[in-house]
Design an enzyme around this catalytic site. Structure first.
Site, PDB file in Angstrom:
ATOM      1  CB  THR B 145      -0.893  -0.009   1.249  1.00  0.00           C
ATOM      2  OG1 THR B 145      -1.666  -1.196   1.215  1.00  0.00           O
ATOM      3  CG2 THR B 145      -1.802   1.200   1.295  1.00  0.00           C
ATOM      4  N   GLY B 184       2.448  -2.845   8.078  1.00  0.00           N
ATOM      5  CA  GLY B 184       2.585  -3.399   9.418  1.00  0.00           C
ATOM      6  C   GLY B 184       3.997  -3.868   9.680  1.00  0.00           C
ATOM      7  CD  GLU B 430      -4.512  -8.297   3.187  1.00  0.00           C
ATOM      8  OE1 GLU B 430      -4.418  -8.724   2.044  1.00  0.00           O
ATOM      9  OE2 GLU B 430      -3.552  -7.843   3.836  1.00  0.00           O
TER      10      GLU B 430
END
Lengths: 676, 676
Positions: B145, B184, B430
């Protein structure tokens, strides 16, 4: 250094969305704020607060609850000093709190402790404490909810036993579950409180819950008074209301003087005789006041959700590139505008509804003060239904808006997560929505019975909250036939929603008890939506401006009605109000097409319509909802202030990351050796 | 000292709910866990973790993000040490993470970095890094992303330019919006990462996004390598995922060696020539893996929501007192059980769905490893639809459960607010659900076209995800007539849901583009629900036990189907699948009565059915969901640990509260003097 977007495309998109509009923003803003003077005052307050460092918001996301609580205390004191300095009127002070829009301990003093004491205290009590309360020389809370009981006030367990010998009341918590709990401002702040306790008369007669004024903490050193145990109940879900010290309290046979019963209506004589209030529900004013303010508050929440999400969807581009080489603006996707424009319509409707309700409440309150309860029942019916509807809708709207922003909507800096966390308890506080639904249904069935027993002549007795029941009178005509015209006619849409309410109430009246577990939720919603629809009709016919502005706002109100009809389709289809025609196949397709066409008409005005709410960046505190559209720069700036970013290598490296990596490197090297 | 409930009524109620059941809990538990051995392992892991102070949860609610991050690092290291000490198998290690159930930085290594690198890295890369990755000698993240693009992977902007002279790739972030964001474990933890970047070939040809392995931080001192700018993106909404260092990264012409392109499928030769992958979607495995695990995770979330809310509703008593002098148990109110029992049914369904999907995924993955993509399309279709459905449903279920608990549900100690905050981003990560909906619709329309062009003989080509389309074949019989029998017949309910999907897809196929803004959401839902309904049919026919246990679980599955039909009523009524009869008035009333009757049948088994999930108090971490029912004592205990309660007088008293009160007292005294 923040990386700068060389094209500043987002800023250009925002500018363009404003340039192409011919709406008259000041006209719309005055409509929203209820007049130019009100808007000016509001603006003045925002200016003062937003330029004062005490009310700065950028560090909020990083504070602990204790720090948030301290910040709220600092803001409370500063607010009083500004009031003194600028000689604010009471109205200006109220507007300043609305503009600040943060849950604070003092809010409960203003919203509950002060109005309840002032409206229900005896003249002796007010003589002693009135000025102290008005000036916050003492700070108070309202102790109603207990560990074991919330909405069900009749089963509260705390007792207030009258002791004739000393003419005192003894406040006591007899069980664990009688512990007062969830009391805003009780945990650490309040010096005094009004406690709901069952009045026990000499001889042991239980006269049910009544209100008592009680001191909780010493005015010398703020320590808790003997016989009382007080604390904070801990953090709220999702970090909501972090600055408010919701507290608990237990009372161990605490004596208070006779005058501290709030005895304007019900009383206990010196001899211990109970004097009935003139009307069983005369003390409901406080509760109704809070519920009535929730409608405007919900409208504001919707307005914030609409502003932030529509701004971001306007400057965010995703998907295939068009002729100009740019991706498509996200707001132009049907699945986006279909979600966001209805929120905008809700905001315009609920802000007006809130204003109307406040006026009705004020009218009722001034009658109530002189013992006239004639308006109470209607306000009670209206506020119960609207409380459910405005809280449910606003919570849903904030989350729909947040999700429309994709991944970034989940950043705390997007601003809507915080709004959600603070708004979501409104579904369960001030009367759990599922309990209020039952009240709405009971009210509707009572009106229906009254109507039936009185026949056609009763139609004139119908109040606004039950006007839809006129359709069940023998004199009423049949439901209208749906045509393509229906979807562009607000009157027809309102009538359809009223028919749906009338039919479902009639059906509920003949239904065997407990045969349908969710029926009361559906009936309550139908009844409230019929009321709101009729109100929207009056908003349309009473619009204070015409021309292009008027047509756009009328369109927005019609979008409210159309999407409401769409959401009510199960009922409308079940009751045969929209018959399926073998010709066209799906009878709902015309309705959905009408919604889509109206959305497309309104779309070019989406940004100006949110600008009309007049929110400053300080109020929204959202990186994605910034006025100038420079969302990525704002997100970048905010991220730099994250405490974890203040060191390049995190504090846990030596203790945890390094040993983890060393273990893994050792094992990997062992594994490769064993392969050789 | 905690006040003790002298009657322990809540504990008695919980005991009674268990005593009166004749369900065989171990049989149900094995069904839920997929066998006794799996349950035993799970239990063993819970035992080990819950008795280790590192995994203690009671302080969580009071920690800052930095403290939460440190706690997660400590847990990560401790987990590895426990693995070594107890010689856990890979499956045991996985189960330990599932039992711990906290979002941690290392999760991304396990869920994305490791499987993507292992399945797509070249043999040379794996030889060098495979063992390090497997043993966490390096820790990695997956950089997909960007600030400007999420679900729309095709428009990512980061570039990887092949430099033939040195046989290197140059990773670069050309714009603000190309900054990697939301990654993350990137912010503070990861030493390495796999970055999605547009492959730029010599001559400037853009080959679109590909994956590259890159080192981010020094293994000597954890400092960020030159040319890279890294940081944490800041807190998430509602305090979700506080322990995870979602990060950003910008690359300034960073060179990496040739072997660090993940080149198992697509490759660049030493000369800079691009080698196509054997199948355009062969690299989708990683994404599909993550989506497939989301179904089981959603089932677990539903199970937690059901357990906590049903336990509290069982011991909470509200309302009028019955003959025994006790108020009614809240679970016995229709508006409560109608909300909670469907959540229980969702949990049972989604846990099984998740297990089936994992098996299908594994079958596909082993074929994919050898270049066989034949199962890819079906798994892709299934996981897209299920991802939307399982995330949307689980998020809603947690909030419905939380609100059913009234005011106390808003306490952080109730435990569901935290579950909500962590589950809610699953709707947008997702693959944003609204984007996936479009994929589901495209897939359905493609299957429909294939079916139409092949005619009746094509029915045998229908996969499970498009089986409902058989109803559109000329050879299919007409939709069944609804009778009272329908509502007690699972087969009939499944068929009704399949007819609804078939009709809406057929209608969508002939609809003018953009004539209905929300149609794709409705079509996607109908298609996925038809698939799930058919799966539920197989679950019922394949139940591994019969007798009373079997009848109860069959009832629970039927409740799933019935409430699904109820939620689909708009479509079902619109397409005339449930015609209105003038006789009975509302054609939906029989369905609603059937739901109510079934709920009442299941109600006495609600507690045992939640016990079968086997959650310990440590896992639930909920004062209202404690196993023994002593909810008020648990809430009281938790409140005492609130940091604000560690001093009687708050720290802000001298600076803020005292001056506030003194000002008010001065003004009040001036006011009373001026009156004299």
């Amino acid at each position: 250094m923040a990386p700068i977007d060389p094209n500043q495309q987002t800023a250009k998109d925002m500018l363009k969305a404003r340039e192409k509009s011919s709406l008259n923003i000041p006209v719309l803003r005055n409509f929203i704020y209820g007049g130019h003077a009100e808007w000016e005052t509001y603006q003045k307050m925002v200016q003062i607060l937003s330029s004062d460092p005490t009310f700065e918001k950028s560090s909020r996301a990083f504070l602990t609850r204790t720090e948030m609580y301290n910040r709220a205390l600092a803001m409370t004191l500063r607010m009083q000093k500004l009031k003194d300095e600028h000689k604010w009127s009471p109205r200006e002070t109220t507007i300043a709190s609305i503009a600040l829009d943060e849950g604070m301990p003092i809010t409960l003093h203003q919203a509950a402790f002060e109005p309840v004491t002032m409206s229900q205290g005896s003249p002796e009590l007010l003589k002693k404490y009135g000025a102290l309360i008005a000036n916050r020389g003492i700070v108070g809370c309202y102790l109603q909810t207990e560990l074991g009981h919330g909405s069900n006030v009749s089963q509260l367990e705390t007792t207030a036993t009258f002791i004739p010998e000393t003419k005192e009341f003894e406040i006591h918590s007899p069980t664990v579950t009688s512990t007062k709990w969830w009391i805003g401002s009780l945990g650490k702040t309040s010096t005094h409180g009004v406690v709901q306790a069952r009045l026990i008369l000499p001889g042991g007669k239980d006269a049910g819950p009544h209100l008592f004024f009680i001191q909780l903490r010493s005015l010398e050193d703020h320590r808790v008074l003997p016989g009382i145990q007080i604390g904070d109940i801990g953090p709220k879900a999702m970090g909501g209301y972090a600055a408010v010290d919701h507290g608990f309290a237990r009372f161990n046979h605490v004596r208070i003087p006779h005058e501290q019963m709030l005895s304007k209506f019900a009383q206990v004589t010196d001899e211990g005789k109970y004097v009935q209030p003139p009307h069983a529900k005369i003390s409901y004013g406080g509760m109704l006041y809070i519920r009535s303010t929730m409608v405007s508050a919900a409208g504001r929440v919707m307005a914030k959700a609409a502003t932030v999400s529509i701004r971001y969807a306007t400057v965010r581009r995703q998907g295939n590139k068009d002729a100009s080489g740019l991706e498509r603006q996200v707001i132009t996707y049907p699945s986006t505008y279909y979600r966001l424009l209805p929120i905008l319509s809700h905001a315009y409707v609920y802000i007006q509804l809130g204003r109307n309700l406040s006026k009705s409440f004020d009218a009722m309150a001034s009658r109530l003060a002189s013992g006239d309860t004639s308006l109470l029942a209607e306000i009670h019916a209206t506020t119960s239904g609207l409380k459910v509807l405005c809280t449910t809708t606003s919570i849903q709207d904030v989350e729909v808006a947040r999700r429309s922003m994709g991944g970034h909507g989940y950043s705390a800096f997007a601003g809507l997560g915080r709004v959600y966390a603070d708004q979501v308890p409104s579904a369960t506080y001030e009367g759990d929505n599922f309990v209020l639904d039952q009240q709405v249904v009971r009210g509707a069935l009572k009106s229906l019975r009254a109507l039936k027993s009185a026949g056609n002549k009763a139609a004139s007795n119908l109040t606004p909250s039950s006007a839809y029941l006129r359709l069940l009178l023998p004199s009423s005509s049949a439901p209208p036939t749906i045509t393509n015209e229906t979807w562009s006619n607000s009157r027809a849409l309102i009538l359809l929603l009223e028919w749906r309410a009338a039919r479902i109430v009639a059906s509920r009246a003949t239904m065997p008890e407990d045969s349908d577990a969710s029926v009361d939720q559906r009936v309550s919603r139908a009844v409230s939506e019929a009321f709101v629809a009729a109100q929207v009709g009056e908003m349309i016919s009473g619009l204070p401006f015409g021309g292009y502005d008027g047509r756009v706002i009328e369109g927005l109100f019609r979008l409210y009605l159309l999407t409401n009809v769409e959401a009510a389709l199960v009922d409308i289809l079940s009751f045969g109000l929209l018959p399926s025609t073998n010709q066209s196949g799906d009878p709902t397709s015309r309705l959905r097409a009408a919604i889509n066409i109206l959305c497309r008409e309104l779309l070019p005005e989406a940004i100006p319509l949110t600008d009309a709410f007049g929110f400053s960046d300080w109020e929204l505190d959202s990186a994605l909802g910034v006025y100038d559209g420079r969302v990525y720069e704002a997100l970048w700036e905010r991220a730099q202030s994250e405490p974890l970013n203040q060191t390049e290598v995190p504090a846990g490296y030596e203790s945890f990351i390094k040993p983890l990596l060393e273990r893994g490197q050792r094992l990997a090297s062992e594994a490769s050796k064993s392969k050789l």
